[in-house]
Design a protein around this motif. Structure first.
Motif, PDB file in Angstrom:
ATOM      1  N   ASN A   1       0.827  -1.218   0.000  1.00 18.61           N
ATOM      2  CA  ASN A   1       0.000   0.000   0.000  1.00 18.61           C
ATOM      3  C   ASN A   1       0.854   1.258   0.000  1.00 18.61           C
ATOM      4  OD1 ASN A   1      -2.434  -1.393  -0.083  1.00 18.61           O
ATOM      5  ND2 ASN A   1      -2.526  -1.579   2.135  1.00 18.61           N
ATOM      6  N   GLU A   2       1.946   1.243   0.750  1.00 18.90           N
ATOM      7  CA  GLU A   2       2.864   2.391   0.765  1.00 18.90           C
ATOM      8  C   GLU A   2       3.527   2.572  -0.602  1.00 18.90           C
ATOM      9  OE1 GLU A   2       3.693   4.726   3.272  1.00 18.90           O
ATOM     10  OE2 GLU A   2       1.827   3.923   4.098  1.00 18.90           O
ATOM     11  N   ILE A   3       3.915   1.471  -1.215  1.00 19.01           N
ATOM     12  CA  ILE A   3       4.536   1.535  -2.543  1.00 19.01           C
ATOM     13  C   ILE A   3       3.564   2.153  -3.540  1.00 19.01           C
ATOM     14  CG2 ILE A   3       5.338   0.136  -4.500  1.00 19.01           C
ATOM     15  CD1 ILE A   3       6.517  -1.807  -2.328  1.00 19.01           C
ATOM     16  N   LYS A   4       2.322   1.725  -3.500  1.00 19.13           N
ATOM     17  CA  LYS A   4       1.311   2.253  -4.417  1.00 19.13           C
ATOM     18  C   LYS A   4       1.101   3.754  -4.240  1.00 19.13           C
ATOM     19  CE  LYS A   4      -1.511  -1.933  -4.899  1.00 19.13           C
ATOM     20  NZ  LYS A   4      -2.804  -2.549  -4.533  1.00 19.13           N
ATOM     21  N   THR A   5       1.145   4.239  -3.002  1.00 17.28           N
ATOM     22  CA  THR A   5       0.890   5.658  -2.758  1.00 17.28           C
ATOM     23  C   THR A   5       2.108   6.536  -3.010  1.00 17.28           C
ATOM     24  OG1 THR A   5       1.333   5.437  -0.386  1.00 17.28           O
ATOM     25  CG2 THR A   5      -0.961   5.223  -1.107  1.00 17.28           C
ATOM     26  N   CYS A   6       3.301   6.002  -2.862  1.00 19.15           N
ATOM     27  CA  CYS A   6       4.472   6.875  -3.002  1.00 19.15           C
ATOM     28  C   CYS A   6       5.254   6.649  -4.290  1.00 19.15           C
ATOM     29  CB  CYS A   6       5.388   6.754  -1.791  1.00 19.15           C
ATOM     30  SG  CYS A   6       6.207   5.189  -1.575  1.00 19.15           S
ATOM     31  N   THR A   7       4.804   5.784  -5.180  1.00 18.54           N
ATOM     32  CA  THR A   7       5.542   5.517  -6.420  1.00 18.54           C
ATOM     33  C   THR A   7       5.746   6.784  -7.242  1.00 18.54           C
ATOM     34  OG1 THR A   7       4.757   3.247  -6.490  1.00 18.54           O
ATOM     35  CG2 THR A   7       5.566   4.167  -8.544  1.00 18.54           C
ATOM     36  N   SER A   8       4.693   7.569  -7.436  1.00 16.95           N
ATOM     37  CA  SER A   8       4.836   8.767  -8.259  1.00 16.95           C
ATOM     38  C   SER A   8       5.407   9.941  -7.469  1.00 16.95           C
ATOM     39  CB  SER A   8       3.490   9.152  -8.876  1.00 16.95           C
ATOM     40  OG  SER A   8       2.539   9.368  -7.851  1.00 16.95           O
ATOM     41  N   LYS A   9       5.056  10.043  -6.182  1.00 16.24           N
ATOM     42  CA  LYS A   9       5.528  11.166  -5.365  1.00 16.24           C
ATOM     43  C   LYS A   9       6.966  10.992  -4.894  1.00 16.24           C
ATOM     44  CE  LYS A   9       1.666  10.703  -2.897  1.00 16.24           C
ATOM     45  NZ  LYS A   9       0.810  10.765  -1.750  1.00 16.24           N
ATOM     46  N   GLU A  10       7.271   9.804  -4.416  1.00 10.06           N
ATOM     47  CA  GLU A  10       8.601   9.527  -3.866  1.00 10.06           C
ATOM     48  C   GLU A  10       9.109   8.190  -4.385  1.00 10.06           C
ATOM     49  OE1 GLU A  10       9.011  10.313   0.445  1.00 10.06           O
ATOM     50  OE2 GLU A  10       6.860  10.691   0.333  1.00 10.06           O
ATOM     51  N   PRO A  11       9.623   8.146  -5.608  1.00 16.78           N
ATOM     52  CA  PRO A  11      10.063   6.869  -6.163  1.00 16.78           C
ATOM     53  C   PRO A  11      11.152   6.181  -5.342  1.00 16.78           C
ATOM     54  CG  PRO A  11      10.461   8.683  -7.712  1.00 16.78           C
ATOM     55  CD  PRO A  11       9.788   9.247  -6.517  1.00 16.78           C
ATOM     56  N   SER A  12      12.020   6.956  -4.689  1.00 13.79           N
ATOM     57  CA  SER A  12      13.084   6.324  -3.902  1.00 13.79           C
ATOM     58  C   SER A  12      12.516   5.625  -2.669  1.00 13.79           C
ATOM     59  CB  SER A  12      14.148   7.348  -3.494  1.00 13.79           C
ATOM     60  OG  SER A  12      13.584   8.336  -2.656  1.00 13.79           O
ATOM     61  N   ALA A  13      11.470   6.184  -2.077  1.00 11.34           N
ATOM     62  CA  ALA A  13      10.832   5.535  -0.925  1.00 11.34           C
ATOM     63  C   ALA A  13      10.180   4.220  -1.361  1.00 11.34           C
ATOM     64  CB  ALA A  13       9.796   6.457  -0.295  1.00 11.34           C
ATOM     65  N   ALA A  14       9.528   4.228  -2.513  1.00  9.70           N
ATOM     66  CA  ALA A  14       8.921   3.011  -3.040  1.00  9.70           C
ATOM     67  C   ALA A  14       9.996   1.962  -3.317  1.00  9.70           C
ATOM     68  CB  ALA A  14       8.126   3.312  -4.312  1.00  9.70           C
ATOM     69  N   GLY A  15      11.109   2.396  -3.885  1.00 10.96           N
ATOM     70  CA  GLY A  15      12.224   1.481  -4.162  1.00 10.96           C
ATOM     71  C   GLY A  15      12.786   0.864  -2.899  1.00 10.96           C
ATOM     72  N   ASN A  16      12.885   1.655  -1.834  1.00 10.66           N
ATOM     73  CA  ASN A  16      13.389   1.129  -0.557  1.00 10.66           C
ATOM     74  C   ASN A  16      12.447   0.086   0.028  1.00 10.66           C
ATOM     75  OD1 ASN A  16      15.687   2.700  -0.662  1.00 10.66           O
ATOM     76  ND2 ASN A  16      14.798   4.365   0.524  1.00 10.66           N
ATOM     77  N   LEU A  17      11.152   0.323  -0.092  1.00  8.06           N
ATOM     78  CA  LEU A  17      10.180  -0.657   0.400  1.00  8.06           C
ATOM     79  C   LEU A  17      10.250  -1.950  -0.420  1.00  8.06           C
ATOM     80  CD1 LEU A  17       7.145   1.694   1.091  1.00  8.06           C
ATOM     81  CD2 LEU A  17       8.437   0.388   2.803  1.00  8.06           C
ATOM     82  N   MET A  18      10.401  -1.824  -1.736  1.00  2.97           N
ATOM     83  CA  MET A  18      10.547  -3.011  -2.576  1.00  2.97           C
ATOM     84  C   MET A  18      11.783  -3.809  -2.161  1.00  2.97           C
ATOM     85  SD  MET A  18       8.242  -3.567  -5.009  1.00  2.97           S
ATOM     86  CE  MET A  18       9.011  -4.300  -6.433  1.00  2.97           C
ATOM     87  N   LYS A  19      12.878  -3.113  -1.882  1.00  2.00           N
ATOM     88  CA  LYS A  19      14.109  -3.795  -1.457  1.00  2.00           C
ATOM     89  C   LYS A  19      13.887  -4.550  -0.154  1.00  2.00           C
ATOM     90  CE  LYS A  19      17.338  -0.610  -3.624  1.00  2.00           C
ATOM     91  NZ  LYS A  19      18.297   0.472  -3.382  1.00  2.00           N
ATOM     92  N   LYS A  20      13.133  -3.948   0.783  1.00  2.00           N
ATOM     93  CA  LYS A  20      12.847  -4.634   2.050  1.00  2.00           C
ATOM     94  C   LYS A  20      12.098  -5.934   1.812  1.00  2.00           C
ATOM     95  CE  LYS A  20      12.728  -0.791   5.298  1.00  2.00           C
ATOM     96  NZ  LYS A  20      11.914  -0.032   6.250  1.00  2.00           N
ATOM     97  N   LEU A  21      11.113  -5.888   0.931  1.00  2.00           N
ATOM     98  CA  LEU A  21      10.342  -7.096   0.631  1.00  2.00           C
ATOM     99  C   LEU A  21      11.199  -8.127  -0.109  1.00  2.00           C
ATOM    100  CD1 LEU A  21       6.915  -5.585  -0.511  1.00  2.00           C
ATOM    101  CD2 LEU A  21       7.492  -6.573   1.717  1.00  2.00           C
ATOM    102  N   LEU A  22      11.953  -7.670  -1.098  1.00  2.00           N
ATOM    103  CA  LEU A  22      12.755  -8.602  -1.904  1.00  2.00           C
ATOM    104  C   LEU A  22      13.895  -9.233  -1.115  1.00  2.00           C
ATOM    105  CD1 LEU A  22      12.713  -6.647  -5.263  1.00  2.00           C
ATOM    106  CD2 LEU A  22      11.712  -8.894  -4.841  1.00  2.00           C
ATOM    107  N   ARG A  23      14.373  -8.565  -0.069  1.00  2.00           N
ATOM    108  CA  ARG A  23      15.401  -9.178   0.788  1.00  2.00           C
ATOM    109  C   ARG A  23      14.876 -10.439   1.464  1.00  2.00           C
ATOM    110  NH1 ARG A  23      16.437  -4.016   3.276  1.00  2.00           N
ATOM    111  NH2 ARG A  23      17.778  -2.903   1.845  1.00  2.00           N
ATOM    112  N   GLN A  24      13.558 -10.522   1.608  1.00  2.00           N
ATOM    113  CA  GLN A  24      12.942 -11.676   2.258  1.00  2.00           C
ATOM    114  C   GLN A  24      12.312 -12.650   1.255  1.00  2.00           C
ATOM    115  OE1 GLN A  24      13.342 -12.273   5.505  1.00  2.00           O
ATOM    116  NE2 GLN A  24      14.632 -10.446   5.456  1.00  2.00           N
ATOM    117  N   ASP A  25      12.604 -12.464  -0.025  1.00  2.00           N
ATOM    118  CA  ASP A  25      12.087 -13.341  -1.069  1.00  2.00           C
ATOM    119  C   ASP A  25      12.855 -14.666  -1.028  1.00  2.00           C
ATOM    120  OD1 ASP A  25      10.579 -13.709  -3.728  1.00  2.00           O
ATOM    121  OD2 ASP A  25      12.675 -14.121  -4.259  1.00  2.00           O
TER     122      ASP A  25
END
Length: 170
Positions: free
Chosen positions: A53-77
């Motif tokens: 949900n955070e990624i969806k809301t901040c993708t256009s406003k704060e792409p770096s924040a969305a990228g950091n959240l994706m990295k957190k999830l992918l570290r646990q993939d």
């Protein structure tokens, strides 16, 4: 398989050869492995959904924040962890994941699993490759395809002998 791809029956020293598949994999220029690999994310569902949900809301406003959240999830993939540990898919690579988890949706909707099982959203559908001459042009999912509990994943690749190290890094 043609004889040239099969592992010799004996090693050079005369001992019996074991077959681990590496001879076949190393006998071809490009190998693609794709499908529902069923690897999951080692995080609680609530946390994963919060990140999505955070990624969806901040993708256009704060792409770096969305990228950091994706990295957190992918570290646990689990698949990325398995490849990094060398336990499976040795020598295989994957395009950069920039799309949201592709599993598990309620069919016909954009909602992650609301059944009693409440499965954790994950990237179960993947495309892996093993090649020295390959450039990933596109790797994505089709979020609008709601006919299944998975979102399809597709990749576009440039393969062949004409690629140089410089071209591959682009």
């Amino acid at each position: 398989a043609p004889m040239r791809f099969l592992r010799p029956r004996k090693n050079r020293d005369g001992t019996p050869a074991t077959c681990d598949g590496s001879h076949l994999l190393n006998s071809v220029d490009h190998v693609f492995f794709s499908g529902d690999l069923n690897y999951r994310v080692n995080l609680p569902r609530e946390y994963v959904e919060h990140c999505i949900n955070e990624i969806k809301t901040c993708t256009s406003k704060e792409p770096s924040a969305a990228g950091n959240l994706m990295k957190k999830l992918l570290r646990q993939d689990q698949l990325l962890q398995t490849i990094a540990s060398g336990k499976a898919f040795h020598g295989f690579d994957e395009g950069k994941i920039t799309f949201l988890p592709t599993f598990k949706f309620d069919k016909g909707t954009a909602f992650y699993d609301t059944s009693h099982k409440q499965r954790v959203p994950a990237w179960t559908d993947r495309i892996l490759f093993k090649s020295n001459k390959l450039q990933v042009l596109d790797y994505n999912s089709v979020s609008g395809a709601v006919h299944s509990d998975h979102r399809p994943v597709y990749g576009t690749f440039k393969v062949g002998w004409g690629l140089t190290e410089q071209t591959m890094k682009k």
